[in-house]
Design an enzyme around this catalytic site. Structure first.
Site, PDB file in Angstrom:
ATOM      1  N   CYS A 128      21.528 -44.111  62.942  1.00  0.00           N
ATOM      2  CA  CYS A 128      20.542 -43.691  62.147  1.00  0.00           C
ATOM      3  C   CYS A 128      19.651 -44.594  61.790  1.00  0.00           C
ATOM      4  O   CYS A 128      18.396 -44.051  61.451  1.00  0.00           O
ATOM      5  CB  CYS A 128      21.206 -43.272  60.733  1.00  0.00           C
ATOM      6  SG  CYS A 128      22.376 -44.406  60.068  1.00  0.00           S
ATOM      7  N   GLU A 149      23.941 -40.072  53.173  1.00  0.00           N
ATOM      8  CA  GLU A 149      23.019 -40.811  54.061  1.00  0.00           C
ATOM      9  C   GLU A 149      22.623 -39.911  55.077  1.00  0.00           C
ATOM     10  O   GLU A 149      23.870 -39.431  55.933  1.00  0.00           O
ATOM     11  CB  GLU A 149      23.525 -42.142  54.468  1.00  0.00           C
ATOM     12  CG  GLU A 149      22.459 -42.958  55.340  1.00  0.00           C
ATOM     13  CD  GLU A 149      22.190 -42.532  56.543  1.00  0.00           C
ATOM     14  OE1 GLU A 149      21.476 -41.964  57.025  1.00  0.00           O
ATOM     15  OE2 GLU A 149      22.980 -43.340  57.472  1.00  0.00           O
TER      16      GLU A 149
END
Length: 1002
Positions: free
Chosen positions: A796, A762
């Site tokens: 994020c 990720e």
């Protein structure tokens, strides 16, 4: 001595009084006549809402949207979108009106005019005026009918300090003008005098939360200080003018802090003798009877009475939904009859203590008001000591009947513009059209005996009822039954106390040394680093030993040695270890939260939510592994087929600092429960927290060598483990740059490597929220601020771009800037802090460089100053940012927000999709076609509609993206564990010499 009367005595008198009142309310039912005979569209809207639950939902959603629509064409288009749903059967009159091809056509214009006028007419049945001049006319009319009043100012949600100050100033002006007008009013004994005492002619009702934009129970002290300053100004001016002030009650989360603030303030020497002030109790709350008892005891101590307004409560749907989503106990009664019974019990409590309290009974239920009168008559309660209250536009006939019988009636009169008043209108419409509403049942000609019967309850109306009682949560059969752990509710004093105690405990442990764990033993290292508190970089959280490459090789050998036994360990045993780890985290959650706050600078609430996520990962992945372990069976005659999974081997987990517990835990336990031996290399700036995770996994029973804690330099130890030929899986969360290097390195086959490495990565995002012209700007501004500046923009999933349509751009950015200005910046240990530091000096320098680039390519709308004794960067907002600009394209990972102006929704989608990332995105809109289109075309892994875009929840909102945001299935989702497993198919021919076993035959 307080008189006690038997319930049966009260009941007989209640029935007698109620029948008289009901008879008066049922005379000349003009409302029903209008429904049948007249062509008033406002009445028709109400009637249709009562007749069809599906239409009711769509109609109310349209009404909620209406004030944001700026043209008749927009109104007509939204009418068709909301009411053209094929699943909703429309009345013939409405269907005919919507039968136009083009919203710009004459029929479209007529439909828009008809419905918008009807909604406005409907709104002003419940709203007493749009300005003070209209309100004065309304209250003068009420006074002619011998009714007193209290005025409530409707308004937008107070999300900025400028709005909080404006709220105070508008009330000061309201009181000034009302009192000036009252100089010309003649005294009306029924409402202006009681038992020889002259009563204030003017009363206003206010909400505590509107006096401070950052009102938060977590910051009880700070909220009290800021609110109390403004309340003092209000009460002093009210006393000068001779006006009364009543404090409304709002959502349950604010109830305790509201009561605490008012008790403290009204016990002070300046206000102790004031008797022209009121407090509200909501009977639908399970603990409201106890709150009333506590207030009465406090009033005895105070020595001077105040008014307690008793109401049923206006936020039932909101409270039940929030409690269900948060997995918190339901604060409200699920059964309306229980609320009614509790209302009667509290009514009795108030009136039996009339020498200490003035009771204001607020209800449109004839029985509820009759009950109060019956008790008051039985106890000979003086007229000064109680009054009846109704809402403007509701219970008009009941109010008149009460006045005719000589009782003081006060009408609660909201006033304000239609747009800010819409939330109030929707609450009134929900109340009026609900099946359980007394007003509706009365209109439907229910039998008198049924209308006036004592409430039949299925749950206890008393506070002894367990607070664990909640609405059943039964997921549909195709969904997971997994229920996550509840975050702590900081509205509860106990949660705040535990948090404060945890910080004290953790602070006593600061500066300790944390060593790597290799093959079940903590090992010394030649290199140590200090982990610092980013809120105060002179404070050392802990000293962390960093392993060498040689120690990394030893860890890999230990993992290889432990793998054969671990892979054979039954899935149930591995899952149970995760469950024990979850239990240990639950026991230590306040402590773990404190470590997160201090080591990585995350605010308290967000740190607590991270602990919840880590616990959920453990429990969810335990369940998922047991499900996958069953495999898939596909047998045919003479042949068995088994689809099964086996672990891959050695997993290297490289975890980030921004979710130091949750992401580290999630990736690690996913690898472990699937049977892989696992090496955890955390980010250097968050290694103390992963040391705590290590303690928990060891205590939970992870065998020696199966899990190893290997903090080290990413460029050395991390690179070595990624390239090692015995590494099978690499689970990484971090920057795109490092992630791409890992992909490239993992793709290179090393000598003696007999497998392809699996990379689960990720790698961040450049996340956007679209705000269209139909959006609820209260929601949109709050959601963008939370998404952009929560944890200083270091999630994020954080919003770094907001794409706003031209018609609302200027209004939106003005409120966004003011809301951001109102945020508190500081050390994250402080409960008042909303924006803390960034992680370290390098991050701060990088963000400051981006801010300078932003100043060169766009307009600086806001740059807030920041404290110096930590790695702080104040929130920054740029306006009119070009979509292809640096700050609109590159991931900044800090509190920097780019606001982009677009002309239409198609352009908004194009801009939103115009980056290399595809992680999270959001939309604020009340246009069904926009919502539908964005669900298909907005290219993100997690798409959020009309809410903030951070805070994904395990199982409910599995998290992850695509493009350059990463690869692999979503964390916390039903296929995440499969990445750590190798699937196998085993087929066996079970036929022997022409025969095969048959089920059920020996």
């Amino acid at each position: 001595m307080v008189l006690q009367a038997q319930s049966s005595t009260y009941e007989a008198k209640t029935q007698e009084i109620a029948k008289k009142l009901l008879s008066a309310t049922q005379e000349n039912r003009s409302f029903l006549a209008s429904l049948r005979d007249q062509m008033r569209w406002d009445d028709k809207l109400l009637a249709w809402a009562m007749s069809s639950p599906g239409l009711r939902v769509q109609l109310f959603r349209f009404i909620d949207t209406l004030p944001a629509l700026r043209s008749k064409a927009e109104i007509a288009a939204h009418l068709q979108e909301y009411l053209g749903d094929k699943t909703v059967e429309l009345p013939a009159a409405l269907k005919g009106m919507l039968n136009f091809a083009n919203p710009d056509s004459v029929p479209g214009q007529v439909a828009a005019t008809t419905v918008s006028t009807a909604v406005e007419t409907l709104a002003f049945k419940y709203i007493s005026g749009e300005n003070i001049k209209q309100v004065i006319k309304t209250v003068e009319k009420l006074r002619k009918e011998k009714m007193a009043f209290t005025i409530d100012l409707l308004g937008e949600a107070v999300i900025t300090e400028a709005e909080a100050q404006s709220y105070l100033e508008r009330y000061l002006e309201l009181m000034q003008q009302l009192v000036a007008a009252s100089q010309n009013w003649t005294t009306i004994p029924a409402i202006d005098v009681a038992d020889g005492e002259e009563l204030p002619k003017v009363q206003v009702s206010v909400k505590l939360t509107a006096f401070y934009s950052q009102f938060d129970p977590l910051d009880a002290q700070g909220s009290e200080e800021r609110v109390s300053d403004r309340i003092r100004i209000l009460l002093r001016r009210a006393q000068e003018l001779g006006a009364a002030v009543h404090f409304d009650m709002e959502q349950y989360a604010y109830k305790d802090i509201t009561l605490n603030i008012l008790k403290k303030l009204l016990l002070s020497a300046e206000f102790r003798q004031r008797t022209d002030i009121g407090i509200t109790i909501q009977a639908y709350l399970r603990d409201s009877e106890q709150d009333t008892q506590d207030l009465i005891a406090w009033l005895k101590q105070r020595g001077y009475p105040l008014t307690i307004r008793l109401v049923k409560g206006a936020y039932w749907d909101q409270e039940t939904i929030k409690a269900t989503q948060k997995h918190w106990p339901q604060p409200v009664y699920n059964d309306k009859a229980a609320t009614d019974a509790n209302f009667e019990a509290i009514t009795q409590l108030l009136l039996e203590n009339h020498q200490y309290v003035y009771a204001a009974i607020g209800s449109h239920n004839v029985r509820s008001q009759a009950r109060a009168i019956a008790i008051a008559q039985s106890l000979n309660v003086p007229r000064r000591r109680f009054e009846m209250q109704v809402l403007y536009g509701m219970g008009d006939k009941l109010a008149k009947a009460l006045v005719d019988q000589g009782y003081r009636v006060r009408v609660y009169c909201p006033y304000g513009e239609l747009l800010p008043g819409m939330a109030y209108l929707i609450r009134r419409l929900l109340e009026n059209t609900a099946n359980s509403s007394f007003l509706r049942q009365n209109l439907e000609n229910r039998p008198v005996e049924e209308l006036l019967a004592p409430p039949i309850i299925t749950e206890s109306p008393h506070t002894s009822a367990p607070l664990s009682t909640s609405l059943p949560i039964t997921p549909p059969p195709h969904l997971s039954s997994f229920l996550g752990v509840a975050d702590r509710d900081f509205a509860q004093e106990e949660a705040r106390s535990h948090s404060a105690q945890a910080f004290q405990v953790v602070r006593q442990q600061l500066g300790k040394t944390y060593l790597p764990l290799i093959n079940g033993e903590y090992v010394n290292t030649s290199q140590m680093i200090d982990s610092l508190n980013p809120s105060n970089f002179s404070e050392v959280i802990g000293k962390v030993g960093l392993i060498s490459v040689e120690q990394a090789q030893a860890a890999m050998e230990a993992a290889k040695a432990a793998f054969p036994a671990w892979r054979r360990t039954p899935a149930k045993e591995r899952a149970d270890i995760l469950r024990r780890a979850a239990d240990l985290m639950t026991q230590r959650r306040a402590e773990l939260s404190a470590w997160i706050v201090l080591e990585v600078g995350k605010p308290v609430k967000e740190a607590d939510a991270e602990v919840s996520e880590a616990i959920d990962f453990c429990r969810y992945y335990a369940e998922e592994m047991e499900r996958l372990d069953k495999g898939v069976i596909y047998d045919v005659s003479g042949e068995t087929n088994r689809y099964i999974y086996q672990p891959r081997g050695i997993a290297v987990v490289i975890s980030p600092w921004n979710f130091p517990l949750a992401i580290a835990c999630g990736m690690t336990v996913a690898a472990l429960v699937t049977g892989n031996c696992t090496l955890l290399k955390p980010a250097e700036t968050s290694s103390v927290i992963t040391a705590k995770l290590t303690e928990i996994l060891i205590a939970a029973g992870i065998p020696k060598g199966v899990f190893q804690y290997v903090p080290g330099k990413g460029s050395q130890v991390g690179a070595y483990l990624v390239s090692h030929p015995d590494t099978h899986v690499i689970a990484f969360t971090g920057s795109q740059e490092v992630g791409c290097r890992i992909f490239a390195e993992a793709a290179t086959l090393k000598p003696n490597q007999r497998h392809m490495k699996r990379v689960i990565a990720e790698m961040g995002g450049k996340n956007a929220i679209i705000v269209d012209e139909s959006a609820d700007l209260d929601q949109a501004v709050i959601g963008v601020v939370q998404s952009a500046f929560g944890y200083s923009g270091q999630k994020c999933s954080a919003c770094s771009r907001v794409i706003v349509l031209q018609p609302i751009y200027d209004t939106f950015i003005k409120r966004l800037v003011e809301a951001t200005k109102s945020l508190n910046i500081g050390e994250t240990e402080l409960p008042s802090t909303q924006v803390g530091p960034v992680i370290d000096a390098n991050a701060r320098s990088r963000i400051l460089e981006y801010i300078e680039k932003g100043k060169a390519e766009s307009q600086l709308a806001l740059e807030l100053p920041a404290p110096q004794q930590g790695y702080f960067v104040g929130p920054v907002i740029f306006s009119d940012v070009p979509p292809d600009g640096i700050i609109a394209q590159q991931e900044i990972f800090g509190p920097v927000l780019a606001v982009i102006r677009v002309q239409d929704f198609q352009e908004a989608l194009a801009v939103a999709n115009g980056t290399n990332y595809a992680l999270t995105g959001g939309l604020y809109s009340r246009t069904p076609s926009h919502i539908e289109q964005a669900q298909t075309e907005f290219a993100v892994g997690n798409f959020y509609i009309n809410r903030n875009i951070t805070g994904a929840i395990v199982a409910r909102q599995p998290f992850g993206g695509f493009n350059l945001s990463g690869v692999g299935s979503k964390a916390g989702g039903p296929d995440y564990l499969q990445q750590f497993l190798e699937p196998r198919t085993i087929t066996e021919n079970i036929q022997r010499q022409g025969f095969a076993p048959i089920d059920g035959v020996d």
